[in-house]
Design a protein around this motif. Structure first.
Motif, PDB file in Angstrom:
ATOM      1  N   MET A  38       0.858  -1.175   0.000  1.00 43.40           N
ATOM      2  CA  MET A  38       0.000   0.000   0.000  1.00 43.40           C
ATOM      3  C   MET A  38       0.905   1.238   0.000  1.00 43.40           C
ATOM      4  O   MET A  38       1.737   1.396   0.881  1.00 43.40           O
ATOM      5  N   ASP A  69      -2.942   4.838   0.911  1.00 37.66           N
ATOM      6  CA  ASP A  69      -4.234   4.187   1.098  1.00 37.66           C
ATOM      7  C   ASP A  69      -5.340   4.999   0.425  1.00 37.66           C
ATOM      8  O   ASP A  69      -5.483   6.180   0.730  1.00 37.66           O
ATOM      9  N   ARG A 120      -2.502   1.014  -4.046  1.00 37.61           N
ATOM     10  CA  ARG A 120      -1.355   0.112  -3.893  1.00 37.61           C
ATOM     11  C   ARG A 120      -0.318   0.365  -4.985  1.00 37.61           C
ATOM     12  O   ARG A 120      -0.608   1.002  -5.994  1.00 37.61           O
TER      13      ARG A 120
END
Lengths: 377, 383
Positions: free
Chosen positions: B194, B197, B200
């Motif tokens: 990640m 967030d 990714r």
């Protein structure tokens, strides 16, 4: 030349040109200018259907600098918009093309550049070929000096000649309340100033300055309602040359010559002498002399010999706020032909030829022909 | 537009994280030569040049149209340089179209490029905004909150982003010019680290070197060309400010306004059923469902359902980014023009292995800034 759409300059406003405005960001400088330009054209932002700005990320010292001015240009609700990474004179050209394509009828053109927050000498070095030119440490003064040397060697114009050109511009600048250097200085005095890069003396170079500008353009049908004396675009063309300084003749400006030929043809004029006012984007006396040659004007050395008045604004030698310098030339044409030039106004002027430049040693040039009457009927 | 405008030639470089054998002029010249070859034209046939790219600090060359005048064949011609953030590629192409539509220029060459290996995009894309603390988070850090807001308001399940990324890679594998082409599954994407967030590593666009050039012509000249052109049915650019109270950053009004404007011009009432292929600017996977909604292909908050059904896959109802898109090829300034160019190739039936059958109408799209700059083009087989 086929018939084109009549487009006019109908309003202009600028911030005072100063060496440094430490109290305002670029958007803060531009906001009152946009409002004033709209007020001068008797319209609100909603009456404008296109906007285009000219600015440079490197001049402002940050990427996406132009995105800062969306608020102050009035881009809400969302507006049709573009931006050129060039002097705002080319933003004005793009708007004119857009109007020829009938994609817009009334537009604002904005120029801005927070020159004082960076170092123009270092910034303008980055325009050059990174392998063969920029790495030598050349800046716009040193390349201009090479050009001036070449021109002097070819033409026989000497130091006193350059001083005379600079002094004439300084005298004109003294009558222009909107420029930066407003004191007349004699050729003899200018000739005593130290060399920055030989043969260019301090007195032959523009001051460092910054401003924000806004020009309003409108097509026939709207223009008449926005200005008592709209100034119509009769012809325009722009051309670029190779950058490589060793690969072109620095003592002449082939791109100006070609752009002028095309602009004159579009305007239906024989040549520059059909204009009463000429405004050049020359940042050194040598550039002015080279541009005069390219346009077919006399050198003006040794006294005036009739013909159009050249550089009534004082030219960029009195104020050279990067990214605005070219648009200011167009503004001078507007002011001269619309009775807004005050004390420096050329009486009875009906046609103006306006030039602006980009890059080192006059690499890229644009020539406009403006008139008090519509070009096409 | 007052006069018809057609795409008559498209050329691009192969894209990679580093094109070490060429400098900027050489890279740009490859694209230009390929576009001219494609159009059956030479430099003498070109009346003007329109260059676009993202911020100059990405390569360290200020106003590179001056340095590139020779490589672009622009000597003694008009050239202008457009810069409208990430949208610039598509806006540059539309600016060239305006030049043709004006009647002033018969054929215009338009070029966009980025050579990201010569600079540091994370640095250049982390500008300081007045009165705002610097994030130094690049584009991913900037757009992650917008994607997060989309997930919260649409209720999209968390695998949607991975589905988009895996599908885009599958598409890129068919495109010989794409930068990233190695196979990649949804599981691979979900297993990747990640970064910001909900974005990714494998849901993020790469940094690419590459260039694209397109030749446009007026109707008369286009019909003289060696093959069938793609006609520009409509195009527009709309912008909104960063700071407007209540601005919808997830589905910006400028994008919706721009879409409505071009659909009206092109006579499109139902984009989902009237457009056969779409190239959206998707630098982070979640932007695919977001743009499906913003551009009117899906109802609000339901774009992810189209992705979940696989409606946007190659061979399905509306293939999105059959080129592999920005997720697999991102020479930033060129990315928008690659969308425009792919739309044109699809319309001309010349997209090779990634050709969608039976394309009559295609959409190319780009966005930029803080989701403020929008540029959309509709291309069609018929005038």
């Amino acid at each position: 030349m086929s018939k084109l759409r009549n487009v006019a300059i109908v309003g202009f406003a600028q911030a005072p040109i100063v060496a440094e405005n430490p109290h305002r960001t670029a958007p803060e400088m531009l906001y009152p200018v946009v409002r004033q330009a709209l007020a001068n054209a008797n319209v609100e932002r909603k009456d404008i259907d296109y906007q285009c700005a000219g600015s440079s990320d490197y001049v402002d010292g940050r990427a996406f600098s132009f995105s800062q001015v969306m608020e102050v240009m009035g881009a809400w609700p969302p507006v049709q918009d573009s931006h050129v990474e060039m002097d705002a004179a080319w933003a004005a050209h793009l708007v004119w093309v857009k109007m020829q394509a009938e994609e817009c009828d009334a537009a604002i053109v904005a120029g801005f550049g927070k020159v004082s927050e960076g170092s123009p000498m270092h910034v303008l070095n980055l325009q050059l070929d990174p392998f063969y030119h920029a790495s030598l440490g050349l800046d716009h003064v040193s390349t201009s000096a090479l050009q001036a040397s070449a021109y002097m060697a070819k033409s026989g114009v000497d130091d006193a000649g350059l001083a005379q050109v600079a002094a004439r511009n300084r005298a004109a600048g003294a009558k222009n309340p909107d420029t930066q250097l407003r004191q007349a200085v004699s050729a003899a005095e200018l000739q005593k100033t130290p060399f920055v890069t030989s043969p260019l003396r301090e007195g032959y170079l523009p001051p460092i300055g910054e401003t924000a500008t806004c020009l309003v353009l409108a097509a026939e049908g709207k223009a008449e309602k926005m200005c008592d004396r709209p100034v119509w675009i009769h012809g325009v063309d722009h051309r670029i040359e190779f950058q490589t300084i060793g690969a072109r003749d620095l003592t002449s400006s082939a791109s100006t010559k070609l752009a002028a030929k095309n602009a004159f043809e579009m305007a239906g004029v024989k040549g520059v002498n059909d204009a009463q006012v000429v405004e050049l984007g020359s940042t050194t006396p040598a550039e002015e002399l080279i541009l005069r040659d390219a346009l077919g004007l006399p050198s003006g050395l040794g006294g005036t010999s009739g013909g159009p008045v050249v550089n009534p604004s004082g030219s960029p030698l009195c104020a050279n706020p990067l990214m605005n310098t070219g648009l200011l030339r167009l503004a001078e044409g507007f002011r001269q032909l619309s009775g807004r030039a005050g004390e420096r106004g050329v009486a009875g002027a009906k046609r103006a030829v306006v030039h602006a430049s980009g890059g080192h040693c006059l690499q890229q040039n644009i020539v406009w022909v403006l008139g008090t009457e519509r070009r096409w009927t | 537009m007052s006069r018809a405008v057609a795409v008559v030639g498209v050329g691009q470089t192969h894209h990679n994280s580093k094109l070490p054998d060429v400098n900027v002029p050489e890279m740009v010249r490859i694209a230009v030569d390929r576009a001219l070859l494609d159009a059956g034209l030479s430099h003498e046939d070109i009346d003007a040049i329109v260059l676009g790219k993202a911020p100059d600090p990405l390569e360290g060359i200020m106003q590179p149209e001056q340095y590139l005048a020779g490589a672009l064949g622009a000597h003694m011609k008009p050239i202008i340089r457009v810069h409208t953030a990430g949208s610039v590629g598509c806006t540059t192409a539309l600016t060239a179209a305006t030049h043709v539509a004006s009647g002033l220029y018969g054929r215009v060459l338009t070029v966009a490029f980025e050579k990201q290996s010569e600079g540091n995009a994370m640095w250049a894309l982390s500008p300081n905004y007045a009165f705002t603390p610097p994030m130094v988070a690049g584009a991913g850090g900037f757009f992650a909150p917008y994607c997060r807001a989309y997930i919260m308001r649409s209720g999209a399940p968390s695998h949607i982003g991975a589905v988009v990324a895996a599908n885009a890679r599958e598409n890129a594998a068919r495109n010989e010019y794409a930068h990233l082409r190695d196979p990649m599954s949804v599981e691979d994407v979900l297993a990747s680290p990640m970064l910001w967030d909900p974005i990714r590593f494998l849901e993020t666009c790469p940094s690419s070197d590459g260039a694209i050039a397109i030749v446009m012509a007026n109707e008369e000249l286009a019909k003289k060309g060696p093959r069938k052109p793609a006609w520009l049915k409509a195009g527009a650019t709309f912008t909104e400010p960063m700071y407007v109270p209540g601005r919808d950053q997830v589905s910006p009004l400028a994008g919706r306004t721009c879409a409505k404007f071009v659909y009206e011009k092109a006579g499109i009432k139902d984009p989902w059923n009237e457009i056969q292929v779409a190239e959206f600017y998707v630098p982070f996977s979640w932007y695919e469902p977001m743009w499906l909604e913003n551009l009117g292909f899906a109802p609000l908050n339901e774009g992810w359902k189209a992705v979940d059904r696989g409606d946007q896959k190659f061979g399905r109802h509306l293939p999105v980014n059959p080129s592999g898109g920005v997720l697999n090829t991102n020479p930033i300034g060129a990315s928008g023009m690659l969308r425009f160019g792919e739309a044109a190739l699809q319309v001309m039936g010349r997209a090779g292995e990634h050709q969608v059958p039976g394309v009559k109408t295609a959409l190319g799209h780009a966005y930029g800034g803080g989701a403020q700059y929008f540029s959309i083009a509709i291309l069609g087989t018929e005038l």
